[in-house]
Enzyme design. Structure first.
Site, PDB file in Angstrom:
ATOM      1  N   HIS B 268       5.965   0.714   9.937  1.00 19.86           N
ATOM      2  CA  HIS B 268       6.422   1.517   8.705  1.00 19.86           C
ATOM      3  C   HIS B 268       5.635   0.171   7.352  1.00 19.86           C
ATOM      4  O   HIS B 268       4.898   0.068   6.726  1.00 19.86           O
ATOM      5  CB  HIS B 268       6.633   2.185   8.816  1.00 19.86           C
ATOM      6  CG  HIS B 268       7.349   2.660   6.942  1.00 19.86           C
ATOM      7  ND1 HIS B 268       6.760   4.037   6.910  1.00 19.86           N
ATOM      8  CD2 HIS B 268       7.801   2.237   5.757  1.00 19.86           C
ATOM      9  CE1 HIS B 268       6.940   4.020   5.484  1.00 19.86           C
ATOM     10  NE2 HIS B 268       7.147   3.161   4.772  1.00 19.86           N
ATOM     11  N   GLU B 269       6.131  -0.366   7.851  1.00 21.28           N
ATOM     12  CA  GLU B 269       6.542  -1.852   6.575  1.00 21.28           C
ATOM     13  C   GLU B 269       5.195  -2.515   6.664  1.00 21.28           C
ATOM     14  O   GLU B 269       5.135  -3.057   6.168  1.00 21.28           O
ATOM     15  CB  GLU B 269       8.065  -2.283   7.330  1.00 21.28           C
ATOM     16  CG  GLU B 269       9.447  -1.776   6.424  1.00 21.28           C
ATOM     17  CD  GLU B 269       9.791  -0.591   5.431  1.00 21.28           C
ATOM     18  OE1 GLU B 269       8.624  -1.026   4.013  1.00 21.28           O
ATOM     19  OE2 GLU B 269      10.148   0.207   5.385  1.00 21.28           O
ATOM     20  N   HIS B 272       2.620  -1.099   4.783  1.00 22.79           N
ATOM     21  CA  HIS B 272       2.673  -1.722   3.684  1.00 22.79           C
ATOM     22  C   HIS B 272       2.205  -3.402   3.633  1.00 22.79           C
ATOM     23  O   HIS B 272       1.070  -3.105   2.302  1.00 22.79           O
ATOM     24  CB  HIS B 272       4.835  -1.617   2.962  1.00 22.79           C
ATOM     25  CG  HIS B 272       4.629  -0.235   2.989  1.00 22.79           C
ATOM     26  ND1 HIS B 272       4.889   0.182   1.559  1.00 22.79           N
ATOM     27  CD2 HIS B 272       5.326   0.011   3.177  1.00 22.79           C
ATOM     28  CE1 HIS B 272       4.745   1.561   2.103  1.00 22.79           C
ATOM     29  NE2 HIS B 272       6.389   1.314   2.248  1.00 22.79           N
ATOM     30  N   GLU B 298       2.437   4.325   0.607  1.00 20.63           N
ATOM     31  CA  GLU B 298       3.303   4.739   1.961  1.00 20.63           C
ATOM     32  C   GLU B 298       2.025   5.505   2.328  1.00 20.63           C
ATOM     33  O   GLU B 298       2.166   5.879   3.219  1.00 20.63           O
ATOM     34  CB  GLU B 298       4.309   5.868   1.038  1.00 20.63           C
ATOM     35  CG  GLU B 298       5.335   5.337   0.812  1.00 20.63           C
ATOM     36  CD  GLU B 298       6.255   4.718   1.150  1.00 20.63           C
ATOM     37  OE1 GLU B 298       6.015   5.071   2.884  1.00 20.63           O
ATOM     38  OE2 GLU B 298       6.923   3.464   0.610  1.00 20.63           O
TER      39      GLU B 298
END
Lengths: 503, 503
Positions: B268-269, B272, B298
């Site tokens: 997830h990160e 980003h 997101e």
């Protein structure tokens, strides 16, 4: 400005120092991040930020408003407390010095330092002095140039010695090193004639996790407040703080084949951190926070590392902990083996791992080299060869590569020319402090009991709490009631090594 | 100023942005340090620095010189490039907003945030909402007050929604969440009637060291450049960057009893960080660097986490690596067990660990609570009880304590009110992007082969390189050629979970 009252000006003085501390926090942390956790190709990004923040700092610190405020306070110094007087003196000195450097050169230099530190890391990794050479040349050139700007009538190396140790010059250094040499060299010669001590206890495999456990135990044991002191790992151990002594960080380096390297790094840096965090609370966010000078700072770090950490009492106290953390590696050894193992005298390549006795010889080599480069008697390109030649002459050893030679220390890469003598001075200051401390504290008994309270309290009362209220010589006089005398250190070494080697 | 030429003003615009980036670097790193490596009692020290630097930033960004420059450029916008026009628009908007907030309130708020983040950590640790309550009250009050200062005629919650997602308001959110609810709730009901999937593969003991090894492997695999992207651990995972996209950091949290938590945090990160570091080089140190909006951000993080990371193709590709890193824990399992294990649908307490299907329900609860507090329909002191009531209503579960309830997220503590809807929006944007990507990229085949090149290139070309050149709606239109439509996301969920649960 002329309409400002003294009360307003005194408030403005504190606000100015808080602002300076905030910028110090920012640039200090950016530097620290670069040494510790930053991804490896981000130095350029940091250099961009540092150039801008340095420009801001330069602009603000040398602004008319700042200078007027300080000149006003200086003109009314009789109405200030002694702490305030010292703040104004130190700040004005810094600013007057800074204003003599052209802003674009100051900023370019800050940017250079970020890049050179990064390049030094790479150069050391690859043992490639040529990579580092152009940066080091610029750093030395800048030191010569800045010294001329600030004190045109003074020898440029004397200028930088005085930056790190107020009052220090080559004359003092030369006399000090001569005396030290005449004490150490004959001692070394006698030691060489004796059977060597066994240091096999240091060697084996020690996982970074176990070494980290030991590091935290040591930090706790010597009395650091872990709520305010952090630990990280870096290529070269150091201590720093951010904005004030309320946020202090030490670093270490774990060598998997020798636990004692990190152990003594932690105690050494822990000594710096004890000193800083022992500052009086009211000194936080002022120019008086965190230590008199590099020499006095090293007196504390090397006091904890050597006088305490390499003592028989400390070995006896810490050995059971080592047995607990490293049961397999310590099997068959005793506290006495530890004491002898960490005090084995052996000329070696790496300063930070040198024994207490030969350590000062490493410093003398750096001192001599810096002095000659600063006086254009030696070119930077010839440093590696001269380094190797002096290691052969002073320590009798061959330097196999620049990584373990001229590239070993971070100091030159981060622009600390004139810093090294402080380490040797620190050793000698520490021995002199010890004499005084022993009049009221049973140091050995405290250390043997693992109770650092009385030792730390003595240091806090006499040294730490004062931050840089006093000049080194002044502090020494207050603590000892006399001038600096390296004989205490020579006597300390002679006694310690005579016992150890049965001389 | 009037004597400035357009060329000079354009240079000054770039210099202004580099300076803003430098301050962002400093404050961002100080915040990051507080979440990661700082000793635990140093928040007050950071707050002191942050208050001062925030004041500096406020003063500089709202200075006459800055405003005049931007107004001058705005008046000559026809002579600017489209990127410069957008920079001027965004900067002027920020500064005009900022100037409506009284300086002392702005600075006090920055200081509050440092303390509140620290208190939130403690409060979560001790599951003690009362500790955090006064800070959260101040944060909500400040949000109401600041919204009134900036857009007095707008609903205060709409103001903050628009801050994180340009163009977003409650009307859009309500419609979006209604549609999502009507898609998810019946699907959930049908799933509950089916036999549950086995997720035992996730559970066991997984050492932080092994999880860290996996984290770096995942970062490499999804195509992050580790020379510019670092990894750290924090209580709550997040992504940040310092000054520009050239120094990016992601964080994760290792739970020793479930490796999948950190695994999906890292992906997830990592999403980003891919987005940020994919910014065009020329956007570095400008207001257009690093992403359009939180929702689009997101969309990338949750695209990599869920659409890619929780796909059958990814599980097939990564399972052999898991077997290598965690041989004992993976023994007897297959890639298919992994796929089912990480996609088990089960209403749960913690948002960041929620399955893809129930995730949006966690967001809806936060959205509803924020909206009501911002409209004075709910008191902060009643948040825990309402939180627990809504978890029962939406997810059918009892919240045992505030640590796993109202205190679980860092967002409110660091002042992000109105942020949560971006997560749900991001899910839906991502599904819509996927449809388009599939027209030219065989996503499953790439992922199965562990070759993220074509997927990343598509995202780079269509999304990443543009930074925040475009508004969310504009970007969506450019990429998709049509408006936002959550139906793609509902279709995606329906297909995925129908297959998984045999509906």
């Amino acid at each position: 400005m002329t309409k400002m009252t003294i009360t307003e000006a005194r408030h403005a003085l504190m606000a100015l120092q808080r602002k300076m501390a905030a910028y110090d926090h920012a640039v200090g942390l950016i530097y620290f991040d670069g040494c510790t956790y930053a991804p490896k190709n981000t130095a350029e990004n940091r250099a961009t930020t540092m150039a801008i923040l340095s420009e801001e700092i330069y602009r603000q610190n040398t602004s008319e408003e700042t200078v007027e405020l300080l000149e006003f306070l200086d003109a009314h110094k009789d109405e200030l407390s002694s702490d305030e007087q010292r703040m104004v003196y130190l700040l004005l000195k810094d600013i007057r010095d800074m204003k003599k450097i052209p802003p674009d050169e100051y900023i370019a230099y800050q940017e250079l330092l970020i890049m050179s530190d990064d390049v030094w890391h790479k150069a050391k990794e690859e043992s490639d002095f040529e990579l580092f050479r152009p940066y080091l040349e610029q750093i030395f050139d800048t030191h010569k140039k800045f010294a001329r700007y600030i004190e045109p009538d003074k020898d440029p190396y004397d200028h930088w010695l005085n930056v790190y140790e107020e009052g220090l010059d080559m004359k003092t250094c030369d006399a000090f090193f001569d005396k030290l040499r005449s004490g150490i060299v004959p001692l070394l010669k006698r030691i060489k004639e004796k059977p060597q001590l066994d240091d096999s206890i240091r060697h084996g495999y020690f996982s970074p996790e176990k070494q980290e456990e030991l590091a935290y135990l040591l930090m706790n044991r010597i009395g650091l407040d872990l709520g305010h002191v952090g630990l990280a790992t870096t290529e070269h151990p150091f201590t720093t703080n951010f904005g004030s002594h309320l946020d202090e960080r030490i670093t270490t380096h774990y060598y998997e084949d020798d636990f004692a390297c990190s152990m003594f790094s932690v105690i050494h840096e822990g000594g710096h951190a004890l000193y800083d965090t022992g500052s009086a609370r009211e000194l936080a966010f002022t120019a008086l926070d965190c230590g008199v000078s590099m020499g006095i700072h090293e007196s504390q770090s090397r006091f904890y590392e050597n006088i305490i950490g390499r003592s028989k009492a400390f070995c006896g106290m810490i050995f059971p902990e080592l047995e607990r953390i490293l049961p397999e590696q310590m099997a068959g050894y005793t506290a006495d083996d530890l004491y002898r193992g960490i005090n084995k005298v052996e000329p070696s390549l790496i300063r930070t791992e040198a024994d207490e006795l030969t350590y000062s010889l490493h410093i003398m080599i750096r001192y001599e080299l810096e002095k000659r480069v600063m006086h254009d008697e030696l070119k930077v390109e010839d440093l590696p060869a001269e380094w190797n030649r002096l290691y052969k002459e002073y320590l009798g050893i061959d330097v196999p590569d620049d990584r373990s030679g001229v590239l070993q220390d971070c100091h030159w890469g981060n622009g600390s020319i004139g810093y090294f003598p402080s380490y040797a001075l620190g050793n000698a200051y520490g021995a002199q402090f010890l004499e005084k401390m022993k009049e009221t504290v049973d140091v050995d008994a405290c250390v043997a009991a693992g109770d650092f309270g009385p030792v730390n309290e003595w240091n806090r009362e006499h040294i730490w709490q004062h931050g840089c209220r006093f000049k080194p010589a002044e502090l020494l006089d207050r603590v000892y009631g006399g001038p600096f005398d390296p004989q205490y250190y020579i006597d300390y070494l002679t006694k310690k090594y005579s016992d150890l080697y049965g001389l």
